[in-house]
Design a protein around this motif. Structure first.
Motif, PDB file in Angstrom:
ATOM      1  N   GLY A   1      -7.881  20.807 -58.517  1.00 49.68           N
ATOM      2  CA  GLY A   1      -8.124  19.978 -57.343  1.00 49.68           C
ATOM      3  C   GLY A   1      -9.496  20.124 -56.724  1.00 49.68           C
ATOM      4  N   ILE A   2     -10.330  20.993 -57.266  1.00 50.87           N
ATOM      5  CA  ILE A   2     -11.671  21.179 -56.703  1.00 50.87           C
ATOM      6  C   ILE A   2     -12.520  19.941 -56.987  1.00 50.87           C
ATOM      7  CG2 ILE A   2     -13.788  22.553 -56.864  1.00 50.87           C
ATOM      8  CD1 ILE A   2     -12.075  24.951 -57.537  1.00 50.87           C
ATOM      9  N   THR A   3     -13.250  19.493 -55.971  1.00 55.42           N
ATOM     10  CA  THR A   3     -14.124  18.339 -56.157  1.00 55.42           C
ATOM     11  C   THR A   3     -15.376  18.763 -56.912  1.00 55.42           C
ATOM     12  OG1 THR A   3     -13.359  17.351 -54.088  1.00 55.42           O
ATOM     13  CG2 THR A   3     -15.425  16.517 -55.007  1.00 55.42           C
ATOM     14  N   PRO A   4     -15.579  18.232 -58.112  1.00 60.33           N
ATOM     15  CA  PRO A   4     -16.754  18.651 -58.901  1.00 60.33           C
ATOM     16  C   PRO A   4     -18.026  17.957 -58.433  1.00 60.33           C
ATOM     17  CG  PRO A   4     -15.460  17.055 -60.122  1.00 60.33           C
ATOM     18  CD  PRO A   4     -14.728  17.285 -58.835  1.00 60.33           C
ATOM     19  N   ASP A   5     -19.157  18.557 -58.763  1.00 56.70           N
ATOM     20  CA  ASP A   5     -20.447  17.913 -58.537  1.00 56.70           C
ATOM     21  C   ASP A   5     -20.747  16.997 -59.714  1.00 56.70           C
ATOM     22  OD1 ASP A   5     -20.614  19.433 -56.287  1.00 56.70           O
ATOM     23  OD2 ASP A   5     -22.182  20.786 -57.020  1.00 56.70           O
ATOM     24  N   SER A   6     -21.515  15.969 -59.444  1.00 55.83           N
ATOM     25  CA  SER A   6     -21.912  15.070 -60.519  1.00 55.83           C
ATOM     26  C   SER A   6     -22.695  15.854 -61.570  1.00 55.83           C
ATOM     27  CB  SER A   6     -22.777  13.943 -59.970  1.00 55.83           C
ATOM     28  OG  SER A   6     -23.174  13.072 -61.009  1.00 55.83           O
ATOM     29  N   GLY A   7     -22.308  15.702 -62.837  1.00 59.39           N
ATOM     30  CA  GLY A   7     -22.956  16.417 -63.921  1.00 59.39           C
ATOM     31  C   GLY A   7     -22.251  17.696 -64.327  1.00 59.39           C
ATOM     32  N   ASP A   8     -21.258  18.134 -63.552  1.00 62.09           N
ATOM     33  CA  ASP A   8     -20.503  19.336 -63.932  1.00 62.09           C
ATOM     34  C   ASP A   8     -19.850  19.119 -65.295  1.00 62.09           C
ATOM     35  OD1 ASP A   8     -21.231  20.645 -61.684  1.00 62.09           O
ATOM     36  OD2 ASP A   8     -19.264  20.667 -60.736  1.00 62.09           O
ATOM     37  N   THR A   9     -19.855  20.174 -66.104  1.00 59.18           N
ATOM     38  CA  THR A   9     -19.383  20.068 -67.478  1.00 59.18           C
ATOM     39  C   THR A   9     -18.401  21.175 -67.802  1.00 59.18           C
ATOM     40  OG1 THR A   9     -21.495  19.094 -68.159  1.00 59.18           O
ATOM     41  CG2 THR A   9     -20.095  19.992 -69.900  1.00 59.18           C
ATOM     42  N   LEU A  10     -17.317  20.818 -68.498  1.00 57.79           N
ATOM     43  CA  LEU A  10     -16.334  21.775 -68.991  1.00 57.79           C
ATOM     44  C   LEU A  10     -16.241  21.630 -70.508  1.00 57.79           C
ATOM     45  CD1 LEU A  10     -13.425  21.303 -66.394  1.00 57.79           C
ATOM     46  CD2 LEU A  10     -15.167  23.104 -66.411  1.00 57.79           C
ATOM     47  N   PHE A  11     -16.122  22.772 -71.192  1.00 59.39           N
ATOM     48  CA  PHE A  11     -15.960  22.772 -72.642  1.00 59.39           C
ATOM     49  C   PHE A  11     -14.517  23.173 -72.958  1.00 59.39           C
ATOM     50  CE2 PHE A  11     -20.395  23.624 -71.750  1.00 59.39           C
ATOM     51  CZ  PHE A  11     -21.048  22.732 -72.591  1.00 59.39           C
ATOM     52  N   ILE A  12     -13.824  22.312 -73.690  1.00 55.87           N
ATOM     53  CA  ILE A  12     -12.402  22.515 -73.965  1.00 55.87           C
ATOM     54  C   ILE A  12     -12.225  22.770 -75.463  1.00 55.87           C
ATOM     55  CG2 ILE A  12     -10.120  21.444 -73.888  1.00 55.87           C
ATOM     56  CD1 ILE A  12     -11.212  19.746 -71.525  1.00 55.87           C
ATOM     57  N   ASP A  13     -11.754  23.972 -75.762  1.00 51.32           N
ATOM     58  CA  ASP A  13     -11.550  24.380 -77.153  1.00 51.32           C
ATOM     59  C   ASP A  13     -10.203  25.088 -77.215  1.00 51.32           C
ATOM     60  OD1 ASP A  13     -11.583  25.429 -79.714  1.00 51.32           O
ATOM     61  OD2 ASP A  13     -13.727  25.856 -79.670  1.00 51.32           O
ATOM     62  N   ALA A  14      -9.198  24.380 -77.719  1.00 50.57           N
ATOM     63  CA  ALA A  14      -7.834  24.916 -77.683  1.00 50.57           C
ATOM     64  C   ALA A  14      -7.703  26.232 -78.432  1.00 50.57           C
ATOM     65  CB  ALA A  14      -6.864  23.883 -78.258  1.00 50.57           C
ATOM     66  N   GLY A  15      -8.381  26.347 -79.564  1.00 52.03           N
ATOM     67  CA  GLY A  15      -8.161  27.516 -80.412  1.00 52.03           C
ATOM     68  C   GLY A  15      -9.031  28.712 -80.120  1.00 52.03           C
ATOM     69  N   LEU A  16     -10.134  28.537 -79.387  1.00 50.95           N
ATOM     70  CA  LEU A  16     -11.087  29.623 -79.185  1.00 50.95           C
ATOM     71  C   LEU A  16     -10.421  30.823 -78.505  1.00 50.95           C
ATOM     72  CD1 LEU A  16     -14.105  30.382 -79.509  1.00 50.95           C
ATOM     73  CD2 LEU A  16     -14.419  29.658 -77.144  1.00 50.95           C
ATOM     74  N   GLY A  17     -10.426  31.955 -79.187  1.00 49.56           N
ATOM     75  CA  GLY A  17      -9.867  33.184 -78.625  1.00 49.56           C
ATOM     76  C   GLY A  17      -8.382  33.366 -78.843  1.00 49.56           C
ATOM     77  N   ALA A  18      -7.691  32.324 -79.333  1.00 52.89           N
ATOM     78  CA  ALA A  18      -6.240  32.433 -79.505  1.00 52.89           C
ATOM     79  C   ALA A  18      -5.876  33.467 -80.567  1.00 52.89           C
ATOM     80  CB  ALA A  18      -5.641  31.070 -79.870  1.00 52.89           C
ATOM     81  N   ALA A  19      -6.712  33.618 -81.584  1.00 53.96           N
ATOM     82  CA  ALA A  19      -6.438  34.617 -82.627  1.00 53.96           C
ATOM     83  C   ALA A  19      -6.476  36.027 -82.057  1.00 53.96           C
ATOM     84  CB  ALA A  19      -7.455  34.483 -83.765  1.00 53.96           C
ATOM     85  N   GLY A  20      -7.231  36.203 -80.982  1.00 57.98           N
ATOM     86  CA  GLY A  20      -7.286  37.513 -80.353  1.00 57.98           C
ATOM     87  C   GLY A  20      -6.122  37.779 -79.420  1.00 57.98           C
ATOM     88  N   ARG A  21      -5.344  36.737 -79.105  1.00 58.63           N
ATOM     89  CA  ARG A  21      -4.219  36.898 -78.164  1.00 58.63           C
ATOM     90  C   ARG A  21      -2.860  36.922 -78.853  1.00 58.63           C
ATOM     91  NH1 ARG A  21      -7.114  32.685 -75.704  1.00 58.63           N
ATOM     92  NH2 ARG A  21      -5.419  31.205 -76.101  1.00 58.63           N
ATOM     93  N   ILE A  22      -2.781  36.501 -80.103  1.00 62.37           N
ATOM     94  CA  ILE A  22      -1.483  36.425 -80.757  1.00 62.37           C
ATOM     95  C   ILE A  22      -0.901  37.831 -80.949  1.00 62.37           C
ATOM     96  CG2 ILE A  22      -2.434  36.437 -83.106  1.00 62.37           C
ATOM     97  CD1 ILE A  22      -0.154  34.508 -83.889  1.00 62.37           C
TER      98      ILE A  22
END
Length: 559
Positions: A396-417
């Motif tokens: 719900g946080i209002t982002p600033d114009s140009g804010d960027t998120l990187f979404i990678d479902a698998g990154l780090g999952a091998a370290g958590r299994i």
């Protein structure tokens, strides 16, 4: 005055300068970056003596260095390219060492797990086989954990190296700026009499910078060389150097000059190799291993929950991927750009791990909406609700114009299994839930030798369950195939870097040879010059001696 004495003295002084310069060349024959210097002489203005002009000796016009700016520019670019490829090749070798071979690698661990499931299917009530199955499940998760941890450590090492390299570049850049100031002062006094050794030192410093990051060099025409990275972000302007920094953010290496990102412009040198290694090796491998780990956890758990153990009880999940409750949905990885103006983030819930695509998504806020694209893809904007295998919810946080998120479902999952703590008797080898039955359960007697459920886990090894599409269950890869593809990709990067590196090093060697042919000190040539100048010096000294004898004869004649 045109006479033998003044002419000989002028020549003697000029030869002394030539001898000094030749000695300087010989002394610096092995100095890196040194350019051979040469004394430029010319005849002095002759004197008119009534019936013609009489020479008045020689003078030293300048001391110049033999230098080819075009070759130097080519050498700088070749150095950046060779350093980049050399780093990628060396780093790829480290990564392939982590992945292991067919006997010790990830593929072997998955095969051992499915083979252990097959052993249980062959003898469902055998406690030893059941325990071996659980052991192999633990070994598989340990292998996933260890491999992800080692890749993460390599990634952290990249950040440390990048930080050290930027500090080296800053040191070199500051010295270039200082030399710009000194050379510009000399240029203002006499553009034709520049300090050659300072010019060599500056060129060598720029070469050192190029080895670490690609730079563009511009001559301002007043003695200074201005340096920029990529298409124009200034590193050195006249006698002012900007600060280069490296941040190993969760989203990847971020290279900045005075706080402004230049990451996309860094395409050469060690830093360019680090960014390439991270983008083509570390992140894709961790993502692919994590995606495969999620598929294994999801598919095996679904089979487990449909089966029954030796006591006739319904099965429980065998794996979890960082959830406090293994029955809860798995979560994907979200990282924020270090340049974001707000603390906005998102939640990624994995709805079906078999539908997850390779690569990561980039969500960028344009001031009104979030625009989702595939990193490195040629496609356009992707509707947030249409991402295969996952559900993305922005906070719900209002982002600033140009804010960027990187979404990678698998990154780090091998370290958590991880594996759940099950006893051998709790392995649900038998039966399967009849979902068409009103109760949704099946009656399985205690001690049943039914192997229908564990056989499904064995069969899973040959099913295309990784990266399939929603409308085609056969277009994906098997679990072993997905891991092999990831390992092969790392080997392909290493091989490509090796081949390109050989070509780049050959080009670099050729340019260095060309530079040496122009600027290098040839000791045989310098020795010949020393002999020539020695003979000339002796002749001039003899001329001075003769002029003294003649003058003495004149004095004696008038006494």
């Amino acid at each position: 005055m045109a006479d033998i004495l003044s002419n000989s003295v002028s020549g003697l002084l000029a030869v002394q300068r030539a001898l000094t310069t030749t000695g300087h060349n010989v002394s610096n024959a092995n100095t890196e970056g040194y350019s051979r210097q040469r004394v430029e002489m010319s005849a002095q203005m002759p004197q008119f003596m009534g019936n013609g002009y009489i020479g008045t000796g020689t003078k030293v016009d300048s001391i110049t260095r033999t230098f080819d700016q075009f070759v130097e520019s080519q050498l700088r670019d070749a150095t950046s390219d060779s350093s980049r490829l050399s780093f990628v090749q060396d780093f790829a070798s480290q990564v392939t060492g982590v992945l292991g071979d067919t006997e010790t690698g990830m593929t072997r661990s998955t095969e051992a797990f499915f083979n252990a499931a097959g052993d249980v299917a062959s003898n469902p009530t055998d406690i030893t086989s059941r325990q071996a199955f659980l052991n192999q499940a633990g070994a598989l998760t340990d292998r996933f954990n260890r491999m992800d941890e080692q890749l993460a450590q390599l990634n952290a090492g990249l950040g440390q190296q990048a930080d050290a390299i930027t500090r080296e570049v800053n040191t070199f850049a500051q010295e270039v700026a200082d030399l710009n100031g000194k050379i510009s002062t000399a240029f203002a006094q006499n553009p034709n009499a520049l300090p050659n050794d300072l010019l060599d030192r500056r060129d060598q410093l720029i070469q050192n910078i190029a080895e670490r990051i690609n730079v563009r060099v511009d001559d301002d025409g007043a003695g200074s060389l201005n340096l920029a990275v990529g298409s124009g972000q200034s590193l050195v302007t006249a006698n002012i150097a900007s600060e280069l920094t490296a941040i190993n953010a969760p989203s990847g290496l971020e290279i900045q000059i005075e706080g402004r990102s230049i990451t996309n412009r860094v395409t050469g040198g060690d830093l360019g190799g680090m960014i390439e290694a991270q983008n083509t090796l570390i992140q894709p491998l961790r993502s692919e291993l994590g995606r495969t780990a999620m598929v294994i956890a999801q598919e095996v758990n679904a089979i487990q929950k449909d089966g029954f153990d030796l006591d006739g009880f319904q099965g429980e999940p065998l794996f979890n991927v960082g959830q406090s409750d293994p029955n809860a949905p798995m979560m994907g990885n979200v990282t924020a750009s270090p340049r974001n103006g707000s603390s906005v983030s998102a939640k990624v819930e994995i709805s079906d791990a078999t539908l997850l695509e390779s690569g990561r998504y980039v969500a960028r806020y344009d001031g009104t909406d979030w625009n989702l694209t595939k990193e490195g893809g040629s496609g356009g904007t992707i509707p947030v609700d249409d991402v295969p295998g996952m559900t993305i919810t922005f906070d719900g946080i209002t982002p600033d114009s140009g804010d960027t998120l990187f979404i990678d479902a698998g990154l780090g999952a091998a370290g958590r299994i991880a594996t759940e703590d099950l006893s051998p008797a709790r392995v649900p080898a038998a039966g399967g839930v009849d979902h068409d039955n009103d109760s949704g359960t099946a009656l399985v007697s205690a001690g049943s030798r039914d192997n229908a459920n564990i056989q499904q886990i064995t069969d899973l090894a040959n099913q295309a369950v990784v990266g399939r599409s929603a409308d085609d269950e056969l277009d994906g890869q098997t679990i072993g195939g997905a891991i092999s593809s990831a390992v092969s990709q790392a080997g392909s990067v290493a091989r490509t870097a090796e081949l390109q590196g050989e070509s780049a090093r050959a080009a670099l060697d050729n340019l260095e040879a060309r530079k040496q042919s122009v600027s290098g000190v040839n000791l045989d040539e310098e020795a010949a010059k020393l002999l020539q100048y020695q003979q000339q010096y002796q002749a001039l000294a003899r001329s001075i001696s003769i002029s003294g004898d003649l003058f003495q004869s004149v004095l004696n004649a008038v006494r």
